[in-house]
Design a protein around this motif. Structure first.
Motif, PDB file in Angstrom:
ATOM      1  N   LEU A 150      73.648  32.594 -12.978  1.00  0.00           N
ATOM      2  CA  LEU A 150      73.940  31.818 -14.182  1.00  0.00           C
ATOM      3  C   LEU A 150      73.281  30.442 -14.145  1.00  0.00           C
ATOM      4  O   LEU A 150      72.858  29.913 -15.169  1.00  0.00           O
ATOM      5  N   ASP A 151      73.157  29.865 -12.952  1.00  0.00           N
ATOM      6  CA  ASP A 151      72.548  28.546 -12.813  1.00  0.00           C
ATOM      7  C   ASP A 151      71.027  28.599 -12.790  1.00  0.00           C
ATOM      8  O   ASP A 151      70.358  27.734 -13.346  1.00  0.00           O
ATOM      9  N   HIS A 152      70.483  29.593 -12.101  1.00  0.00           N
ATOM     10  CA  HIS A 152      69.019  29.684 -11.966  1.00  0.00           C
ATOM     11  C   HIS A 152      68.630  31.151 -11.806  1.00  0.00           C
ATOM     12  O   HIS A 152      68.613  31.674 -10.698  1.00  0.00           O
ATOM     13  N   ASP A 153      68.330  31.791 -12.896  1.00  0.00           N
ATOM     14  CA  ASP A 153      67.967  33.203 -12.910  1.00  0.00           C
ATOM     15  C   ASP A 153      66.445  33.329 -12.847  1.00  0.00           C
ATOM     16  O   ASP A 153      65.770  33.626 -13.837  1.00  0.00           O
ATOM     17  N   GLU A 154      65.894  33.084 -11.657  1.00  0.00           N
ATOM     18  CA  GLU A 154      64.444  33.031 -11.468  1.00  0.00           C
ATOM     19  C   GLU A 154      63.725  34.280 -11.966  1.00  0.00           C
ATOM     20  O   GLU A 154      62.639  34.210 -12.527  1.00  0.00           O
ATOM     21  N   PHE A 155      64.319  35.444 -11.759  1.00  0.00           N
ATOM     22  CA  PHE A 155      63.669  36.692 -12.139  1.00  0.00           C
ATOM     23  C   PHE A 155      64.176  37.230 -13.482  1.00  0.00           C
ATOM     24  O   PHE A 155      63.898  38.364 -13.845  1.00  0.00           O
ATOM     25  N   MET A 156      64.944  36.405 -14.205  1.00  0.00           N
ATOM     26  CA  MET A 156      65.424  36.751 -15.542  1.00  0.00           C
ATOM     27  C   MET A 156      66.237  38.048 -15.554  1.00  0.00           C
ATOM     28  O   MET A 156      66.137  38.861 -16.470  1.00  0.00           O
ATOM     29  N   LEU A 157      67.037  38.246 -14.516  1.00  0.00           N
ATOM     30  CA  LEU A 157      67.838  39.464 -14.409  1.00  0.00           C
ATOM     31  C   LEU A 157      68.840  39.607 -15.542  1.00  0.00           C
ATOM     32  O   LEU A 157      69.140  40.709 -15.988  1.00  0.00           O
ATOM     33  N   LEU A 158      69.364  38.495 -15.999  1.00  0.00           N
ATOM     34  CA  LEU A 158      70.390  38.548 -17.043  1.00  0.00           C
ATOM     35  C   LEU A 158      69.822  38.368 -18.451  1.00  0.00           C
ATOM     36  O   LEU A 158      70.563  38.471 -19.423  1.00  0.00           O
ATOM     37  N   ALA A 159      68.536  38.150 -18.565  1.00  0.00           N
ATOM     38  CA  ALA A 159      67.935  37.831 -19.863  1.00  0.00           C
ATOM     39  C   ALA A 159      68.180  38.904 -20.916  1.00  0.00           C
ATOM     40  O   ALA A 159      68.429  38.587 -22.080  1.00  0.00           O
ATOM     41  N   ASP A 160      68.121  40.162 -20.527  1.00  0.00           N
ATOM     42  CA  ASP A 160      68.327  41.231 -21.510  1.00  0.00           C
ATOM     43  C   ASP A 160      69.502  42.135 -21.133  1.00  0.00           C
ATOM     44  O   ASP A 160      69.554  43.292 -21.513  1.00  0.00           O
ATOM     45  N   TYR A 161      70.437  41.583 -20.401  1.00  0.00           N
ATOM     46  CA  TYR A 161      71.568  42.383 -19.926  1.00  0.00           C
ATOM     47  C   TYR A 161      72.395  42.940 -21.079  1.00  0.00           C
ATOM     48  O   TYR A 161      72.802  44.101 -21.061  1.00  0.00           O
ATOM     49  N   ARG A 162      72.634  42.155 -22.114  1.00  0.00           N
ATOM     50  CA  ARG A 162      73.401  42.629 -23.275  1.00  0.00           C
ATOM     51  C   ARG A 162      72.683  43.812 -23.922  1.00  0.00           C
ATOM     52  O   ARG A 162      73.289  44.816 -24.266  1.00  0.00           O
ATOM     53  N   SER A 163      71.394  43.700 -24.065  1.00  0.00           N
ATOM     54  CA  SER A 163      70.597  44.795 -24.636  1.00  0.00           C
ATOM     55  C   SER A 163      70.696  46.047 -23.767  1.00  0.00           C
ATOM     56  O   SER A 163      70.807  47.170 -24.275  1.00  0.00           O
ATOM     57  N   TYR A 164      70.667  45.848 -22.464  1.00  0.00           N
ATOM     58  CA  TYR A 164      70.812  46.963 -21.530  1.00  0.00           C
ATOM     59  C   TYR A 164      72.164  47.648 -21.709  1.00  0.00           C
ATOM     60  O   TYR A 164      72.252  48.873 -21.778  1.00  0.00           O
ATOM     61  N   LEU A 165      73.224  46.862 -21.780  1.00  0.00           N
ATOM     62  CA  LEU A 165      74.565  47.430 -21.958  1.00  0.00           C
ATOM     63  C   LEU A 165      74.681  48.189 -23.281  1.00  0.00           C
ATOM     64  O   LEU A 165      75.262  49.274 -23.333  1.00  0.00           O
ATOM     65  N   ASP A 166      74.115  47.621 -24.328  1.00  0.00           N
ATOM     66  CA  ASP A 166      74.145  48.295 -25.634  1.00  0.00           C
ATOM     67  C   ASP A 166      73.406  49.631 -25.580  1.00  0.00           C
ATOM     68  O   ASP A 166      73.889  50.643 -26.097  1.00  0.00           O
ATOM     69  N   CYS A 167      72.262  49.629 -24.952  1.00  0.00           N
ATOM     70  CA  CYS A 167      71.480  50.861 -24.823  1.00  0.00           C
ATOM     71  C   CYS A 167      72.227  51.886 -23.973  1.00  0.00           C
ATOM     72  O   CYS A 167      72.267  53.078 -24.308  1.00  0.00           O
ATOM     73  N   GLN A 168      72.837  51.443 -22.903  1.00  0.00           N
ATOM     74  CA  GLN A 168      73.591  52.355 -22.043  1.00  0.00           C
ATOM     75  C   GLN A 168      74.753  52.983 -22.796  1.00  0.00           C
ATOM     76  O   GLN A 168      75.067  54.151 -22.621  1.00  0.00           O
ATOM     77  N   GLU A 169      75.369  52.225 -23.671  1.00  0.00           N
ATOM     78  CA  GLU A 169      76.458  52.752 -24.498  1.00  0.00           C
ATOM     79  C   GLU A 169      75.943  53.849 -25.426  1.00  0.00           C
ATOM     80  O   GLU A 169      76.578  54.900 -25.585  1.00  0.00           O
ATOM     81  N   ARG A 170      74.768  53.623 -26.027  1.00  0.00           N
ATOM     82  CA  ARG A 170      74.174  54.655 -26.897  1.00  0.00           C
ATOM     83  C   ARG A 170      73.831  55.913 -26.106  1.00  0.00           C
ATOM     84  O   ARG A 170      74.040  57.033 -26.580  1.00  0.00           O
ATOM     85  N   VAL A 171      73.322  55.738 -24.890  1.00  0.00           N
ATOM     86  CA  VAL A 171      73.004  56.889 -24.032  1.00  0.00           C
ATOM     87  C   VAL A 171      74.273  57.657 -23.689  1.00  0.00           C
ATOM     88  O   VAL A 171      74.306  58.892 -23.740  1.00  0.00           O
ATOM     89  N   SER A 172      75.323  56.945 -23.347  1.00  0.00           N
ATOM     90  CA  SER A 172      76.593  57.590 -23.000  1.00  0.00           C
ATOM     91  C   SER A 172      77.140  58.401 -24.168  1.00  0.00           C
ATOM     92  O   SER A 172      77.643  59.519 -23.988  1.00  0.00           O
ATOM     93  N   LEU A 173      77.050  57.855 -25.368  1.00  0.00           N
ATOM     94  CA  LEU A 173      77.502  58.581 -26.557  1.00  0.00           C
ATOM     95  C   LEU A 173      76.625  59.806 -26.816  1.00  0.00           C
ATOM     96  O   LEU A 173      77.119  60.884 -27.137  1.00  0.00           O
TER      97      LEU A 173
END
Length: 80
Positions: free
Chosen positions: A5-28
């Protein structure tokens, strides 16, 4: 987690919400067995052109500007 949260050098969290949304669509989608099977078959059928050998050969020719090098395998007694 605080470090991310303080320093995401590799941008791991940058698209995390998008990832979760996509995973939800896959699960459905997975819950619909007939549609999932159809999609799976189409996915496999459409990758026919992909080949790691072809990809490496194209990289060699187009990007690295190299040619294949012939090699000779060693004596079978020494190999085994």
């Amino acid at each position: 987690m605080k470090a991310l949260l303080d320093h995401d050098e590799f941008m791991l969290l940058a698209d995390y919400r998008s990832y979760l949304d996509c995973q939800e669509r896959v699960s459905l989608a997975y819950k619909n067995e007939e549609d999932w099977t159809r999609r799976s078959i189409l996915n496999v059928a459409r990758i026919g052109y992909f080949s790691s050998d072809r990809s490496i050969r194209e990289y060699s020719e187009r990007i690295w500007k190299t040619s294949p090098v012939s090699t000779k395998l060693g004596d079978s007694k020494a190999d085994g």
